[in-house]
Write a protein that holds these residues in place. Structure first.
Motif, short mmCIF file in Angstrom:
data_model
loop_
_atom_site.label_atom_id
_atom_site.label_comp_id
_atom_site.label_asym_id
_atom_site.label_seq_id
_atom_site.Cartn_x
_atom_site.Cartn_y
_atom_site.Cartn_z
N THR A 194 0.83 -1.21 0.00
CA THR A 194 0.00 0.00 0.00
C THR A 194 0.86 1.26 0.00
O THR A 194 0.35 2.36 -0.13
CB THR A 194 -0.93 0.02 1.23
N GLY A 195 2.18 1.08 0.14
CA GLY A 195 3.10 2.21 0.02
C GLY A 195 3.54 2.38 -1.42
O GLY A 195 3.11 1.66 -2.33
N VAL A 196 4.41 3.35 -1.65
CA VAL A 196 4.89 3.64 -3.00
C VAL A 196 6.08 2.74 -3.32
O VAL A 196 7.05 2.69 -2.56
CB VAL A 196 5.30 5.12 -3.14
N PHE A 219 -0.25 2.59 -8.93
CA PHE A 219 -0.97 1.54 -9.64
C PHE A 219 -0.92 1.70 -11.16
O PHE A 219 -1.13 0.75 -11.91
CB PHE A 219 -2.43 1.50 -9.16
N LYS A 220 -0.64 2.91 -11.61
CA LYS A 220 -0.62 3.14 -13.06
C LYS A 220 0.46 2.31 -13.76
O LYS A 220 0.36 2.03 -14.96
CB LYS A 220 -0.42 4.63 -13.35
N GLU A 221 1.50 1.90 -13.03
CA GLU A 221 2.56 1.09 -13.63
C GLU A 221 2.23 -0.39 -13.61
O GLU A 221 3.00 -1.21 -14.12
CB GLU A 221 3.90 1.34 -12.89
N GLY A 222 1.08 -0.74 -13.00
CA GLY A 222 0.65 -2.13 -13.00
C GLY A 222 1.57 -3.02 -12.19
O GLY A 222 2.14 -2.62 -11.18
N PHE A 223 1.72 -4.26 -12.68
CA PHE A 223 2.56 -5.24 -11.98
C PHE A 223 4.03 -4.87 -12.18
O PHE A 223 4.52 -4.80 -13.30
CB PHE A 223 2.27 -6.64 -12.51
N LEU A 224 4.73 -4.65 -11.09
CA LEU A 224 6.15 -4.30 -11.13
C LEU A 224 6.96 -5.57 -10.95
O LEU A 224 7.17 -6.03 -9.82
CB LEU A 224 6.48 -3.28 -10.03
N GLY A 225 7.39 -6.16 -12.04
CA GLY A 225 8.12 -7.41 -11.97
C GLY A 225 9.59 -7.20 -11.64
O GLY A 225 10.18 -6.18 -12.00
N PHE A 229 9.06 -24.16 -16.57
CA PHE A 229 7.97 -23.20 -16.53
C PHE A 229 8.52 -21.79 -16.27
O PHE A 229 9.49 -21.62 -15.53
CB PHE A 229 6.97 -23.55 -15.44
N GLU A 230 7.87 -20.81 -16.89
CA GLU A 230 8.30 -19.41 -16.69
C GLU A 230 7.69 -18.89 -15.39
O GLU A 230 6.50 -19.06 -15.12
CB GLU A 230 7.85 -18.53 -17.85
N LEU A 231 8.54 -18.23 -14.58
CA LEU A 231 8.11 -17.66 -13.29
C LEU A 231 8.56 -16.20 -13.20
O LEU A 231 9.71 -15.89 -13.55
CB LEU A 231 8.69 -18.46 -12.12
N GLN A 232 7.66 -15.37 -12.74
CA GLN A 232 8.00 -13.97 -12.46
C GLN A 232 7.62 -13.67 -11.01
O GLN A 232 6.72 -14.30 -10.45
CB GLN A 232 7.24 -13.02 -13.41
N THR A 233 8.29 -12.70 -10.44
CA THR A 233 7.93 -12.26 -9.08
C THR A 233 7.96 -10.73 -9.04
O THR A 233 8.77 -10.10 -9.74
CB THR A 233 8.89 -12.83 -8.02
N GLY A 234 7.06 -10.16 -8.26
CA GLY A 234 7.02 -8.70 -8.22
C GLY A 234 5.96 -8.16 -7.29
O GLY A 234 5.41 -8.88 -6.44
N ILE A 235 5.65 -6.90 -7.48
CA ILE A 235 4.81 -6.17 -6.51
C ILE A 235 3.74 -5.38 -7.26
O ILE A 235 4.00 -4.80 -8.32
CB ILE A 235 5.68 -5.20 -5.68
N TYR A 236 2.55 -5.34 -6.65
CA TYR A 236 1.54 -4.36 -7.03
C TYR A 236 1.60 -3.25 -5.99
O TYR A 236 1.34 -3.47 -4.80
CB TYR A 236 0.14 -4.97 -7.01
N SER A 237 1.94 -2.02 -6.40
CA SER A 237 1.99 -0.87 -5.50
C SER A 237 0.71 -0.07 -5.68
O SER A 237 0.47 0.51 -6.74
CB SER A 237 3.21 0.00 -5.82
#
Length: 917
Positions: A801-803, A859-865, A847-855
């Motif tokens: 919920t932070g930036v 939110f305009k940048e979407g999923f930050l991988g 299998f392809e795996l990604q990890t990241g954050i939703y801020s």
């Protein structure tokens, strides 16, 4: 050198054959004690009566035949007269009356003490106001002017009636006692012709005293003894203002030796040190050390020009001074116990002010956390505090408080203070019962404090039973605040032993070899032009009443008189200026530096500043510490704790080994971590029915329809009884709803774009057992917010919920990830990868795996991988076996360091102390 009282004693003995008929009048009770001792010393070895020694206040009371009335009783009597005589359509309430009545009483006091014709001065005040309000362009008189003129006109009526009522009751305020003594003076003299009266050590006198003294001194066998010095008696020195006036005007002083008691002590050699310091404490600490090294306590007086410094002084006196005689009273308003009674009033006043029928939690905690409550309750009050904090009770009802008190074992004398105030007399009685309860758990000087407050409330109770003017707690509180500065605690001690700690007025007639005076600043000594009065400066001058100029002359005399016989003088002043001009040394000091230049040393005292370089604290990893660490890593270490160690090893030690936790408190305003938890759990609850399924548009629409209800339920769960329907909390709850809604809208957009989303897991707990290069077998655990699959790509998702910015998740060389706290988000998501792949045996090659954050705040940048690209312009978000291997290598090396007893916990001085919510 002989003191003034010793010289006076010898003179009285020489001119008086029989001390039995001798009456000595002195300025204060303290001076009387010293005079009595001087007579004992002078008459040692002789059989003789001691003369009668009386303070001038008691002497005047004896002549007048009246007793002094206390301030509270006087206010009640005055209000009774005001109600009877006031002819206005709308009279002031007792609460409003108190605001101006205390000033009016002080004016009455001055009028009587100076024998002013009351009808003339009140008429004069009215005429002055008429002149001020007159305008040649307008004859209209406003309501404000009319009200003021009516008020001034009524004052004379109140004055006459109040005096009449009080005299009938054989009591009076100080001025009335003096006026009555003046009227009775001739009769008193006729009845005491056999007595010899000696007036000792007086300077400034009010008009009534002047006339009374002159009447006595008209008789040859009565005498007066001045304590004065050539230094300020010659010329126009401020300190000699009053004596020069008496010598010029009093007929009875124009003969004999009645004006010969003027010496030349001030010009003798002295050690005078003027010491400036930026803080009162600094100056006091430096001077009181002299008591240990140079000054003899029995020959020393420490004089406080600012009496509120008493607690500081008492804490500054060196342990070697085992006897201190405090001759000043200590105002009840300055005693810590006053804060406890203040908190009792605020409990009920704020309940009404906030429009609630419940108590505000901060008022309850202020009361329960007071040191006296903790002491008398054996810390059971902490149980109630913890209950309020754990349940996040911003407002607490009366029934809840009774339940908390009963369950925690607190005494009923505390519980009844929270009962509704329906009858003010009952409430006062509860406070008196509470004071009785305090007596059972306190000791020493605290009992003296308690007794002072008992006297105040008992007096209020008795008067209200008679007059019934106090009908609500607001009025009671106002009276309480008015009275506190007027009431004081008198300390008991041996008057003639040890160091003397006194106020300026207590020094009258007394002489000391060593004198220390504090706060010799302009505005304190002298006090300056601060007066509260309805009688203006010009009117006072017209009627020969004292103004602030007279007060300056009085304190000037006390200052120089105290110095004139002293050998060592230390004068402290505060060099720190404030908005009111404080920080300027008194003009008395400037004059001393000119007139006694050869004897005066002026220097500033500065606290010694040590060159201090903060060193990082280091904690050894003892066997016991290693045992705790091993136990923790065997049960399961989380990413957040690993990150704590990187941020600051010492904080990690305090949290994980010592188990130091931040104390619970009421969350009146929704905290960022609470909002984060609400958002996390709301998304989990909304998506949970679709776990293991492919998300459809209809599913998301149903989620949006219920999101407000879901978010609201989560706020009730985590914010408990906190209020989220109004104020800032309402805005925060709306932001939380918006976060969830934005996430659902993003999913709808992705589906509309043709993407396929499958929810694999929500808030899943994962763990793995690993062996580090040093052979440490450890367990790692973590809770992953969401695992999904988007168009066939498995994603490990963390909500923030932070930036968070994309740059926070970019690192080409993962062996650097544990080297700096700035990579903490990378550590978190990569540990999730490690946990998931180990726990689920996930094949990164297949299998392809990604990890990241939703801020949610970005939110305009979407999923930050997570971006593993070494080139700044490129993206490489697929987690490979090589990436995970590099991270495992650096993570395990860090774990080995934590579990190695050769690496102590060393504080990181530049650690960022604010953690992300």
């Amino acid at each position: 050198m002989k003191t003034f009282l010793q010289e006076t004693t010898e003179s009285i003995i020489n001119i008086t054959e029989n001390q039995k008929d001798t009456i000595c009048i002195v300025p204060s009770e303290r001076a009387g004690v010293y005079l009595k001792n001087a007579f004992k010393e002078a008459l040692k070895g002789k059989v003789s009566f001691l003369p009668k020694i009386v303070s001038v206040e008691n002497f005047i009371k004896e002549i007048s035949g009246l007793e002094n009335i206390d301030q509270i009783s006087l206010l009640f009597e005055f209000f009774k007269i005001y109600q009877k005589e006031n002819k206005k359509l709308k009279s002031d309430t007792f609460e409003r009356f108190i605001g101006w009545a205390t000033i009016v009483i002080q004016d009455f006091n001055e009028i009587d003490r100076h024998l002013v014709n009351a009808s003339e001065i009140f008429e004069y005040l009215t005429d002055v106001q008429k002149i001020k309000d007159w305008s040649p362009s307008s004859t209209e008189i406003t309501d404000t002017i009319n009200n003021y003129m009516s008020f001034v006109g009524d004052l004379h009526l109140y004055y006459k009636e109040l005096g009449k009522v009080l005299i009938d009751k054989k009591v009076g305020y100080q001025g009335l006692v003096y006026r009555q003594a003046y009227k009775n003076c001739e009769a008193y003299l006729r009845n005491h012709q056999q007595n010899h009266f000696h007036f000792i050590g007086f300077n400034a006198l009010n008009k009534a005293e002047e006339e009374i003294f002159k009447s006595f001194l008209a008789l040859e066998h009565n005498h007066i003894y001045w304590d004065a010095d050539d230094y300020y008696m010659e010329g126009a020195h401020e300190a000699g203002t009053f004596m020069r006036k008496f010598f010029d005007e009093w007929q009875c002083l124009q003969k004999g030796k009645r004006k010969n008691w003027i010496h030349n002590h001030f010009s003798q050699k002295k050690n005078i040190q003027i010491l400036g310091s930026p803080l009162n404490v600094t100056g006091l600490k430096s001077v009181t050390t002299l008591l240990d090294e140079e000054l003899v306590a029995n020959e020393t007086a420490l004089v406080l020009a600012e009496e509120t410094l008493l607690p500081v002084v008492l804490n500054s006196i060196p342990p070697s001074i085992n006897k201190v005689n405090i001759t000043m009273g200590y105002q009840l308003s300055n005693i810590p116990l006053s804060g406890l009674f203040q908190s009792i009033f605020e409990l009920h006043l704020n309940k009404d002010k906030l429009g609630k029928n419940d108590f505000y939690h901060k008022d309850i905690l202020s009361f329960l956390r007071h040191s006296y409550i903790s002491k008398i309750s054996n810390n059971n009050s902490e149980k109630v505090i913890n209950t309020i904090n754990q349940n996040n009770l911003v407002f607490v009802s009366h029934s809840q408080m009774l339940t908390f008190f009963t369950s925690s074992g607190l005494d009923k004398s505390l519980a009844v203070l929270f009962d509704p105030v329906d009858d003010i007399s009952v409430f006062i009685e509860r406070i008196i019962q509470f004071i009785n309860y305090l007596n059972t758990g306190l000791d020493g000087i605290e009992l003296l404090y308690v007794e002072g407050f008992r006297k105040v409330f008992q007096e209020i109770s008795n008067l209200n039973m008679t007059y019934k003017y106090i009908d609500n707690i607001k009025v009671l509180y106002k009276i309480f605040k008015k009275i506190l500065p007027l009431e004081s605690i008198d300390f008991r001690g041996e008057a003639l032993e040890g160091m003397q700690l006194m106020g300026v007025l207590e020094t009258r007639c007394l002489d000391f070899k060593n004198v220390i005076i504090t706060s010799v600043n302009e505005g304190i000594l002298p006090t300056g032009a601060s007066e509260r009065s309805f009688i203006s400066f010009e009117v006072k001058k017209q009627f020969q009443m004292p103004t602030y100029l007279a007060k300056d002359a009085i304190f000037s005399y006390h200052f120089y008189r105290l110095i004139q016989r002293a050998e060592n003088v230390y004068l402290l002043y505060n060099t720190t200026s404030d908005d009111f001009g404080r920080g300027e040394m008194s003009r008395f000091l400037t004059q001393l530096m000119i007139d006694k230049e050869a004897d005066v040393t002026h220097r500033n005292i500065v606290s010694k500043i040590n060159n201090y370089t903060k060193k990082a604290r280091e904690i050894e990893k003892t066997p016991k510490v290693m045992e705790v660490l091993s136990s923790y890593f065997e049960k399961g270490a989380s990413p957040s704790r690993i990150i704590d160690y990187i941020r600051d090893p010492l904080s990690f030690y305090e949290n994980m080994v010592l188990k130091i936790r931040k104390p619970e408190s009421v969350e009146e305003e929704v905290a960022s971590n609470t909002m984060g938890t609400v958002v996390h759990d709301s998304l989990e609850l909304l998506y949970l029915p679709h776990k293991g399924k492919k998300i459809q548009v209809e599913d998301l629409k149903k989620m949006k329809a219920s999101l407000k209800e879901v978010v609201s339920s989560k706020f009730k769960e985590y914010f408990k009884d906190g209020e989220v329907k109004t104020g800032k909390n309402k805005l925060i709850s709306e932001v939380a709803e918006k976060f969830v809604e934005s996430f659902l809208d993003k999913e709808l957009y992705d589906l509309a774009s043709g993407k396929e989303i499958v929810i694999i897991d929500l808030e899943g707990k994962y763990e793995c057992s690993v062996t580090t290069p040093n052979g440490n077998q450890v367990v790692l655990v973590g809770k992953i917010d969401r695992i999904d699959e988007v168009d066939g790509v498995r994603r490990i998702v963390d909500y923030k919920t932070g930036v968070v910015k994309s740059s926070d998740l970019k690192l080409g060389d993962l062996t650097l990830s544990t080297s700096d706290y700035k990579y903490h988000k990378i550590i978190q998501v990569m540990m999730y990868v490690l946990l998931y792949t180990e726990d689920q045996h996930f094949d990164l090659d297949q299998f392809e795996l990604q990890t990241g954050i939703y801020s949610f705040r970005n939110f305009k940048e979407g999923f930050l991988g997570m971006n593993f690209a070494t080139n700044r312009q490129k993206k490489d978000q697929r987690v490979t076996r090589e990436h995970l291997g590099a991270f495992r290598q650096t993570l395990f090396r860090l774990i080995d360091e934590i579990l190695d007893d050769k690496f102590n916990f060393i504080e990181k001085l530049d650690a960022p102390y604010k953690k992300e919510a």
